[in-house]
Design an enzyme around this catalytic site. Structure first.
Site, PDB file in Angstrom:
ATOM      1  CE1 TYR A  13       1.628  28.085  -0.363  1.00  0.00           C
ATOM      2  CE2 TYR A  13       1.026  30.309   0.300  1.00  0.00           C
ATOM      3  CZ  TYR A  13       0.673  29.000   0.014  1.00  0.00           C
ATOM      4  OH  TYR A  13      -0.639  28.614   0.116  1.00  0.00           O
ATOM      5  CG  HIS A  34      -0.443  24.842   4.468  1.00  0.00           C
ATOM      6  ND1 HIS A  34       0.723  25.413   3.993  1.00  0.00           N
ATOM      7  CD2 HIS A  34      -1.253  24.725   3.379  1.00  0.00           C
ATOM      8  CE1 HIS A  34       0.612  25.640   2.698  1.00  0.00           C
ATOM      9  NE2 HIS A  34      -0.577  25.210   2.299  1.00  0.00           N
TER      10      HIS A  34
END
Length: 334
Positions: free
Chosen positions: A57, A149
């Protein structure tokens, strides 16, 4: 604010509403540092005590901002998760380049200079390196939950190399709970069956418009006493604001889904409830769901989500959605 603990160990607490920090990592559009800090403050003031981030992010920006905003809070008073699987490698020359000379990272969805490149790494060494680098960016002493992830295209390496490394970190006490996070259910179900994961993060697959997690994932989690965190409850926008031009899973919503969302909206409004409130509450009706993760980028968005979570929705609302054929749940009671 609802509270529970993850999995069968029961050592990691989460709130029913959790703060997704991709937005403060400049997801799609820039967010100023003050606005980011105010969003975290608003979440804290609303009683949210579970915060989720990732190196992906904003090329680490989300982790840096979240860590800074939480650093003066009592460390035992909140739960923080981050993710492994993408190592951030510096781009040669980026450290000395003028900001305007660097391309942006919008191809990956973030309005930040492309100072680093993401390198997939689900090796044991990669997991440890990622955790160590996240701790540095966060400026905190520990991470409570670590997810693998998006290992969709790296399933075997994630299961045989990355996951055992997470188990060792959990056994050492470096992290409290471990699992995987994806936008699909099949591999998450496999993680529940083949590993001792505490929790999985499932995005977009247990919503008012997509209940595919009910087929295998949620029954498997419930049977094994594992927890599920649900993200993407608005399916990227359609369930938050159903209108022509709304997005569904990050592309233009197909006409049939738009029509269905509008019909749902008409039902919920008859009960004085906005559709986005029903979208937020729906996953929490399942016993395996520990928390709903809502991505927010401002204090106003946080306060709105908290107000929606605080509403009491009547059982008749759910019954009418089913009676209208708008909510089909594979025979499961939710």
């Amino acid at each position: 604010m609802r509270h529970t603990t993850l999995g069968t160990r029961g050592t990691v607490p989460v709130t029913g509403l959790s703060f997704g920090a991709a937005g403060i990592g400049n997801l799609y559009t820039p967010v100023g540092p003050g606005q980011a800090h105010e969003a975290v403050d608003a979440a804290w003031n609303a009683g949210i005590r579970y915060f989720d981030t990732a190196p992906h992010y904003g090329l680490g920006l989300s982790e840096r901002r979240l860590g800074a905003a939480l650093r003066d809070r009592p460390r035992d008073a909140y739960t923080l998760s981050t993710k492994v699987g993408r190592i951030l490698e510096p781009v040669p020359g980026a450290a000395t380049a003028a900001p305007g000379d660097l391309p942006d990272d919008l191809d990956h969805g973030f309005a930040v200079p492309a100072t680093h490149r993401r390198v997939w790494d689900f090796s044991a060494d990669g997991v440890r390196r990622s955790v160590e680098e996240s701790l540095t960016r966060l400026g905190l002493d520990r991470i409570d939950i670590v997810y693998l992830h998006d290992p969709d295209d790296h399933a075997e390496e994630a299961l045989t190399r990355a996951y055992p490394a997470l188990e060792r970190l959990r056994a050492e006490g470096t992290v409290g709970a471990i699992g995987a996070g994806m936008n699909q259910t099949a591999l998450l179900t496999r993680f529940l069956r083949e590993t001792d994961s505490d929790v999985v993060l499932c995005a977009g697959r247990f919503t008012l418009l997509d209940q595919s997690a009910l087929t295998e994932l949620l029954p498997e989690a419930a049977a094994r006493g594992r927890s599920v965190v649900v993200g993407g409850v608005f399916n990227s926008g359609l369930l938050a604001d159903p209108r022509p031009g709304a997005t569904y899973d990050y592309t233009a919503a197909p006409p049939a889904l738009l029509d269905r969302a509008l019909r749902m909206d008409a039902v919920t409004r008859r009960y004085g409830v906005p559709l986005r409130a029903a979208a937020l509450h729906y996953p929490l009706r399942h016993p395996a769901v520990a928390s709903v993760l809502v991505g927010t980028r401002s204090a106003a968005e946080v306060r709105d989500a908290a107000a929606l979570a605080d509403l009491t929705l009547p059982d008749d609302l759910w019954a009418e959605l089913r009676a209208e054929g708008l909510l089909t749940e594979n025979g499961a009671t939710v």
